[in-house]
Design an enzyme around this catalytic site. Structure first.
Site, mmCIF file in Angstrom:
data_model
loop_
_atom_site.group_PDB
_atom_site.id
_atom_site.type_symbol
_atom_site.label_atom_id
_atom_site.label_comp_id
_atom_site.label_asym_id
_atom_site.label_seq_id
_atom_site.Cartn_x
_atom_site.Cartn_y
_atom_site.Cartn_z
ATOM 1 N N ARG A 124 0.802 -1.085 0.025
ATOM 2 C CA ARG A 124 0.112 -0.123 0.034
ATOM 3 C C ARG A 124 0.847 1.074 0.076
ATOM 4 O O ARG A 124 0.483 2.216 0.350
ATOM 5 C CB ARG A 124 -0.870 0.087 1.246
ATOM 6 N N LYS A 146 2.437 11.330 -12.105
ATOM 7 C CA LYS A 146 1.406 10.258 -12.957
ATOM 8 C C LYS A 146 1.973 9.136 -13.309
ATOM 9 O O LYS A 146 3.417 9.061 -13.550
ATOM 10 C CB LYS A 146 1.151 11.089 -14.374
ATOM 11 N N GLU A 188 8.244 17.681 -25.977
ATOM 12 C CA GLU A 188 7.777 18.333 -24.661
ATOM 13 C C GLU A 188 8.284 19.558 -24.273
ATOM 14 O O GLU A 188 7.395 20.518 -23.824
ATOM 15 C CB GLU A 188 7.928 17.342 -23.638
ATOM 16 N N LYS A 230 6.665 22.919 -15.620
ATOM 17 C CA LYS A 230 5.813 21.971 -15.448
ATOM 18 C C LYS A 230 5.461 22.052 -13.755
ATOM 19 O O LYS A 230 4.341 21.636 -13.474
ATOM 20 C CB LYS A 230 6.320 20.702 -15.777
ATOM 21 N N GLU A 240 -4.999 16.908 -11.670
ATOM 22 C CA GLU A 240 -5.488 17.436 -12.904
ATOM 23 C C GLU A 240 -7.136 17.536 -12.916
ATOM 24 O O GLU A 240 -7.662 17.047 -13.954
ATOM 25 C CB GLU A 240 -5.474 16.164 -13.997
ATOM 26 N N ARG A 244 -3.842 21.713 -14.848
ATOM 27 C CA ARG A 244 -2.873 20.856 -15.362
ATOM 28 C C ARG A 244 -3.368 20.264 -16.815
ATOM 29 O O ARG A 244 -2.247 19.664 -17.212
ATOM 30 C CB ARG A 244 -2.634 19.812 -14.160
ATOM 31 N N ASN A 248 -1.543 18.607 -21.486
ATOM 32 C CA ASN A 248 -2.221 17.569 -22.411
ATOM 33 C C ASN A 248 -2.376 17.951 -24.023
ATOM 34 O O ASN A 248 -2.663 17.376 -24.731
ATOM 35 C CB ASN A 248 -3.405 16.837 -22.247
ATOM 36 N N HIS A 251 -1.690 15.712 -26.945
ATOM 37 C CA HIS A 251 -1.504 14.456 -26.427
ATOM 38 C C HIS A 251 -2.859 13.607 -26.836
ATOM 39 O O HIS A 251 -2.820 12.434 -26.789
ATOM 40 C CB HIS A 251 -1.135 14.503 -24.807
ATOM 41 N N HIS A 255 -1.807 10.276 -28.374
ATOM 42 C CA HIS A 255 -2.021 9.148 -27.918
ATOM 43 C C HIS A 255 -2.914 8.148 -28.988
ATOM 44 O O HIS A 255 -2.835 6.914 -28.972
ATOM 45 C CB HIS A 255 -2.939 9.275 -26.739
ATOM 46 N N HIS A 269 6.545 8.185 -28.517
ATOM 47 C CA HIS A 269 5.761 9.098 -27.905
ATOM 48 C C HIS A 269 5.811 10.381 -28.286
ATOM 49 O O HIS A 269 4.877 11.257 -28.550
ATOM 50 C CB HIS A 269 5.504 8.659 -26.360
#
Length: 369
Positions: A124, A146, A188, A230, A240, A244, A248, A251, A255, A269
């Protein structure tokens, strides 16, 4: 102690440092004050990184002494899977770790994502640190917490937010990268200039070639500016829920391209993000949000650097209908409405919901290739 820059990611209840410099891996005990207190030090890397950065790996092993253990995964986006997540968890649990163990990601974004998710799941939650070894990971995925694996339905659909204890960016790790990986990182970097800082875009116009050739002083400055942008955004919106989402930009389209190509090496990517930003800029103009000036500057800059930005450059053929299908599995889709981060101008991003699918289909018919 070697010279380095330090930034802090300041979150609501927690903050952590980003160290940026050269040859910092050997300084890990000074950079991570409680390093010696951890019960086990588990390095997670991939086969390519282990081969290219074996000396860096051995440095961590020597500093960890008898507490050291490592797991080496295959390289590539397909490693972000249930199969490899289970393998990694079971391999580490076999060592009978406790909650005082530390996981170290020594690798790019793929290894960072699966390491962060594993750290969140084991017992955990155990600590982890990021030592990103690609330009893309150094300026983007290692910062912000993330973590995820992919699904057959799309990229990064299974994951969580899990912040590292620290990020150590040591730029000598970039020297073994192939050109395509450097370009992926540049994607990026370019994104930050478009969504946040027009003067940074001007810096990239003057120094793009130096960045791509990994000139030390220029690359350190570029990484620092990127991480600062960032970190500021993440500090305002860790999970997000608001601002935030501007990260994206490019993206949603990107994606979808990765998903269509099966997360293969046909397109990396960052390369997909470059294509995605081009399409996002074209969509911004198509919807009347921006004029062609910013698109022209984007294209001229990439042409000067000889960086491709269209689907045909990668010999990817996809119908608008099929492309829409892949877009619909994006995480940002809500109530079956497609949401894009678009631009009104430099540093003026806007979240735009396309309510009529026909509008997007007509746009793709005219602009996809």
């Amino acid at each position: 102690m070697k010279k380095f820059s330090k930034l802090n990611v300041k979150l609501k209840d927690y903050s952590y440092p980003i160290f940026i410099g050269e040859n910092l891996i050997s300084e890990i005990m000074d950079l991570i004050p409680k390093f010696e207190d951890y019960s086990k030090i588990i390095v997670i890397t991939d086969k390519v990184v282990l081969k290219n950065l074996f000396q860096s790996y051995k440095k961590i092993e020597r500093l960890s002494k008898k507490k050291f253990f490592s797991v080496t995964l295959p390289s590539g986006e397909k490693t972000k899977s249930f199969q490899h997540l289970q393998f990694l968890c079971e391999k580490i649990l076999k060592e009978k770790i406790d909650r005082d163990a530390l996981l170290i990601c020594l690798g790019g974004g793929v290894i960072g994502d699966i390491t962060g998710l594993t750290a969140n799941l084991l017992l955990r939650g155990v600590d982890f640190i990021q030592i990103p070894t690609t330009l893309l990971a150094q300026v983007d995925s290692s910062v912000g917490g993330k973590t995820a694996i992919n699904s057959r339905y799309g990229k990064n659909l299974i994951g969580s937010f899990n912040q590292p204890k620290a990020v150590i960016i040591s730029t000598e790790t970039l020297k073994k990268l192939e050109k395509r990986q450097v370009i992926s990182g540049y994607a990026e970097i370019l994104k930050y200039s478009l969504i946040s800082d027009k003067s940074f875009f001007g810096f990239l116009q003057k120094n793009g070639k130096k960045i791509l050739s990994l000139d030390t002083a220029t690359i350190i400055k570029t990484i620092k500016v990127s991480c600062k942008i960032k970190s500021k955004i993440v500090g305002k919106d860790e999970k997000e829920k608001g601002i935030r989402e501007i990260l994206n930009f490019g993206h949603t389209f990107g994606h979808a391209i990765e998903s269509f190509t099966g997360f293969s090496k046909k397109i990396f990517h960052g390369e997909a993000v470059i294509l995605g930003m081009y399409l996002a800029l074209k969509l911004s103009n198509y919807l009347g949000l921006c004029d062609t000036n910013i698109i022209n500057k984007f294209c001229i800059h990439l042409n000067e650097l000889k960086i491709p930005y269209k689907l045909r450059d990668y010999k990817i053929k996809i119908s608008p209908l099929n492309f829409l299908k892949h877009i619909k599995f994006d995480k940002k889709i809500k109530n079956n409405k497609m949401k894009f981060i678009l631009l009104q101008d430099f540093a003026k991003p806007v979240a735009y919901v396309v309510k009529d699918e026909n509008i997007l289909n007509n746009f793709l018919e005219k602009n996809l290739f």
